[in-house]
Design a protein around this motif. Structure first.
Motif, PDB file in Angstrom:
ATOM      1  N   UNK A   1       0.925  -1.028  -0.100  1.00 39.79           N
ATOM      2  CA  UNK A   1       0.203  -0.183  -0.262  1.00 39.79           C
ATOM      3  C   UNK A   1       0.669   1.280  -0.381  1.00 39.79           C
ATOM      4  N   UNK A   2      -0.298   2.285  -0.359  1.00 34.62           N
ATOM      5  CA  UNK A   2       0.944   4.113  -0.044  1.00 34.62           C
ATOM      6  C   UNK A   2      -0.348   4.371   0.029  1.00 34.62           C
ATOM      7  N   UNK A   3      -0.177   5.373   0.841  1.00 32.79           N
ATOM      8  CA  UNK A   3      -0.794   6.601   1.741  1.00 32.79           C
ATOM      9  C   UNK A   3      -1.015   7.630   0.176  1.00 32.79           C
ATOM     10  N   UNK A   4      -2.221   8.523   0.371  1.00 30.62           N
ATOM     11  CA  UNK A   4      -2.355   9.764  -0.406  1.00 30.62           C
ATOM     12  C   UNK A   4      -1.912  10.443  -0.348  1.00 30.62           C
TER      13      UNK A   4
ATOM     14  N   UNK B   1      -3.333  13.600   0.777  1.00 30.65           N
ATOM     15  CA  UNK B   1      -4.544  13.464   1.130  1.00 30.65           C
ATOM     16  C   UNK B   1      -4.797  12.736   2.432  1.00 30.65           C
ATOM     17  N   UNK B   2      -4.469  11.211   2.346  1.00 26.82           N
ATOM     18  CA  UNK B   2      -3.917  10.267   3.607  1.00 26.82           C
ATOM     19  C   UNK B   2      -3.592  10.813   5.229  1.00 26.82           C
ATOM     20  N   UNK B   3      -2.208  11.286   4.134  1.00 24.79           N
ATOM     21  CA  UNK B   3      -1.062  11.573   5.040  1.00 24.79           C
ATOM     22  C   UNK B   3      -1.248  12.964   5.781  1.00 24.79           C
ATOM     23  N   UNK B   4      -2.328  13.950   5.089  1.00 24.64           N
ATOM     24  CA  UNK B   4      -2.810  14.236   5.882  1.00 24.64           C
ATOM     25  C   UNK B   4      -3.940  14.907   7.337  1.00 24.64           C
ATOM     26  N   UNK B   5      -4.759  13.977   6.904  1.00 25.42           N
ATOM     27  CA  UNK B   5      -5.445  13.388   7.478  1.00 25.42           C
ATOM     28  C   UNK B   5      -5.109  12.907   9.293  1.00 25.42           C
ATOM     29  N   UNK B   6      -3.847  11.830   8.872  1.00 25.61           N
ATOM     30  CA  UNK B   6      -3.205  11.538   9.814  1.00 25.61           C
ATOM     31  C   UNK B   6      -2.305  12.509  10.799  1.00 25.61           C
TER      32      UNK B   6
ATOM     33  N   UNK C   1       9.080  10.333  -4.912  1.00 29.44           N
ATOM     34  CA  UNK C   1       9.738  11.234  -5.579  1.00 29.44           C
ATOM     35  C   UNK C   1      10.286  12.897  -4.297  1.00 29.44           C
ATOM     36  N   UNK C   2      10.829  13.605  -4.414  1.00 21.64           N
ATOM     37  CA  UNK C   2      11.313  14.648  -4.128  1.00 21.64           C
ATOM     38  C   UNK C   2      10.123  16.020  -4.058  1.00 21.64           C
ATOM     39  N   UNK C   3       9.204  15.933  -5.367  1.00 17.98           N
ATOM     40  CA  UNK C   3       8.182  16.461  -5.869  1.00 17.98           C
ATOM     41  C   UNK C   3       7.148  16.067  -4.974  1.00 17.98           C
ATOM     42  N   UNK C   4       6.933  14.809  -5.264  1.00 14.16           N
ATOM     43  CA  UNK C   4       5.482  14.417  -3.950  1.00 14.16           C
ATOM     44  C   UNK C   4       6.054  14.687  -2.962  1.00 14.16           C
ATOM     45  N   UNK C   5       7.173  14.548  -2.132  1.00 15.48           N
ATOM     46  CA  UNK C   5       7.196  14.769  -0.056  1.00 15.48           C
ATOM     47  C   UNK C   5       7.388  16.517  -0.109  1.00 15.48           C
ATOM     48  N   UNK C   6       8.046  17.506  -1.171  1.00 12.41           N
ATOM     49  CA  UNK C   6       8.456  18.226  -1.092  1.00 12.41           C
ATOM     50  C   UNK C   6       7.035  18.767  -0.461  1.00 12.41           C
ATOM     51  N   UNK C   7       5.313  18.714  -1.352  1.00 12.94           N
ATOM     52  CA  UNK C   7       4.338  19.296  -1.569  1.00 12.94           C
ATOM     53  C   UNK C   7       3.965  18.748  -0.038  1.00 12.94           C
ATOM     54  N   UNK C   8       4.420  17.571   0.026  1.00  8.45           N
ATOM     55  CA  UNK C   8       3.519  16.982   1.812  1.00  8.45           C
ATOM     56  C   UNK C   8       4.497  18.071   2.633  1.00  8.45           C
ATOM     57  N   UNK C   9       5.173  17.739   2.598  1.00 11.87           N
ATOM     58  CA  UNK C   9       6.095  18.947   4.160  1.00 11.87           C
ATOM     59  C   UNK C   9       5.301  20.082   3.948  1.00 11.87           C
ATOM     60  N   UNK C  10       5.498  20.455   2.950  1.00 12.52           N
ATOM     61  CA  UNK C  10       5.125  21.623   2.666  1.00 12.52           C
ATOM     62  C   UNK C  10       3.463  21.883   2.999  1.00 12.52           C
ATOM     63  N   UNK C  11       2.799  20.962   3.145  1.00 12.01           N
ATOM     64  CA  UNK C  11       1.432  21.247   3.611  1.00 12.01           C
ATOM     65  C   UNK C  11       2.057  21.756   5.108  1.00 12.01           C
TER      66      UNK C  11
END
Ligand code: 5AD
Ligand code: FES
Length: 347
Positions: free
Chosen positions: A83-86, A88-93, A116-126
């Protein structure tokens, strides 16, 4: 008496030779363990009082390109339900974690190319913009220097990458040939020079480990001085090449927690889920040996069982709030208190 003298020396100069560490591990008695534990607890209390820091662990993916022989989510394990979390799911956690009082989020996962860096950068930023008073810790394995820099610039504060063992031959017995001790160690150096607070660590009782390797691990911790050191017992996983190997012990893990506290009194030292898995009060006993951090799970309950690095992992059926409450009660039962705090290292 020799062991007491070595412990006193460690307590005052925070350094022993590798041979002395080895001697300490080889020759300590139960009584010596108690003596060292008392020194470790006093050292810990002088700096952190009876506070215990919490980190909310979000297991974002169990997809991994690596094939470490000990790990239940290794790529060759065909029985692992991936599995991988989306985002959105990570933000809910993280949102749930914030309301439960967590001020550090640890994003942990296998080496999954999706992140990827792009995906992680967005999540970290949020996460950082929604919760500016929180620290973000990454535990996403080996990446390039460039990647570590980009994630740091996006706001990640800390990075956990256990060295697993400080002995190269031993490293090669735990990992397939595509992985290298040199790269692992190099990643830790890159992380430090990028600016992260860095966590290293190793398994206690991993296959082929002897006290000689453990002494080298202790010397490595002394010299590298990571901000955090994650240690827990090795526990076999049924679908790995090490399925029939013996687990590490509570006694050895608690003893090493105490020794590490004396090596670096300020260090952040988690009492791990693995320790709680091999003994019903493992995490309490870890705290009573000098640990000062616990890392309850914030992952959605429907994926928890799938992030099974080893057999019988605890907390796979409980909601985040239940784990938070459970740990609070457990810590209270031994005279400690979970605090709402980023939990940075006190230097
Ligand atoms: N037993 C205990 N710890 C394990 N880890 C991986 N597999 C196991 C196991 N079977 C640890 C490794 C890794 C961390 C995320 O979990 O040290 O770095
Ligand atoms: Fe998860 Fe106790 S910490 S149930």
């Amino acid at each position: 008496m020799i062991i007491h003298k070595l412990a006193d020396k460690l307590n005052s100069v925070h350094s022993l030779t590798t041979e002395e560490y080895r001697f300490l591990i080889d020759n300590r008695t139960k009584e010596d363990e108690e003596y060292i534990k008392d020194l470790a607890v006093s050292a810990r209390k002088k700096i952190y009082g009876n506070s215990v820091f919490v980190r909310g662990l979000i297991e974002i993916s169990n997809i991994c390109k690596n094939d470490c022989f000990y790990c239940g989510i290794r790529k060759s394990n065909k029985n692992c339900d991936r599995y991988r979390l989306s985002p959105e799911q990570i933000m809910l956690c993280a949102e749930e974690g914030y309301s439960l009082g967590f001020r550090t989020f640890v994003l942990q996962g296998g080496e999954d190319p999706f992140f990827s860096d792009e995906v992680l950068i967005k999540i970290i930023g949020e996460i950082k913009s929604s919760f500016p008073d929180c620290a973000v810790t990454l535990s996403m394995g080996e990446r390039s220097r460039d990647s570590y820099e980009r994630l740091y610039n996006a706001g990640a504060d800390r990075y956990l990458l256990r060295h697993e063992t400080a002995n190269e031959e031993h490293y090669n017995m735990l990992h397939p040939p595509e992985m290298s001790y040199k790269n692992r160690m190099n990643c830790l150096k890159e992380l430090r020079s990028t600016g992260y607070q860095v966590g290293a660590g190793f398994m206690v009782g991993s296959p082929f480990q002897t006290n000689a390797e453990l002494a080298e691990d202790l010397k490595f911790i002394e010299l590298f001085k990571p901000d955090m050191c994650g240690i827990g017992p090795f526990i076999p996983h049924k679908d790995t090449p090490f399925a029939n190997k013996k687990a590490g012990t509570l006694e050895d893990t608690c003893f090493l927690l105490s020794v590490i506290r004396l090596i670096y009194p300020n260090i952040l030292l988690p009492s791990t889920t693995a320790l709680g898995t091999i003994h019903p009060r493992g995490r309490e006993l870890g705290i009573l040996s000098g640990a000062n951090v616990v890392m309850p799970n914030l992952s959605p309950v429907n994926v928890r069982k799938k992030y099974e690095l080893y057999d019988n992992k605890i907390c796979t059926g409980e909601e985040s709030a239940e784990c938070r409450g459970c740990l609070e009660a457990r810590m209270k039962s031994v005279g400690y208190e979970i605090v709402t705090d980023r939990g940075d290292i006190k230097k």
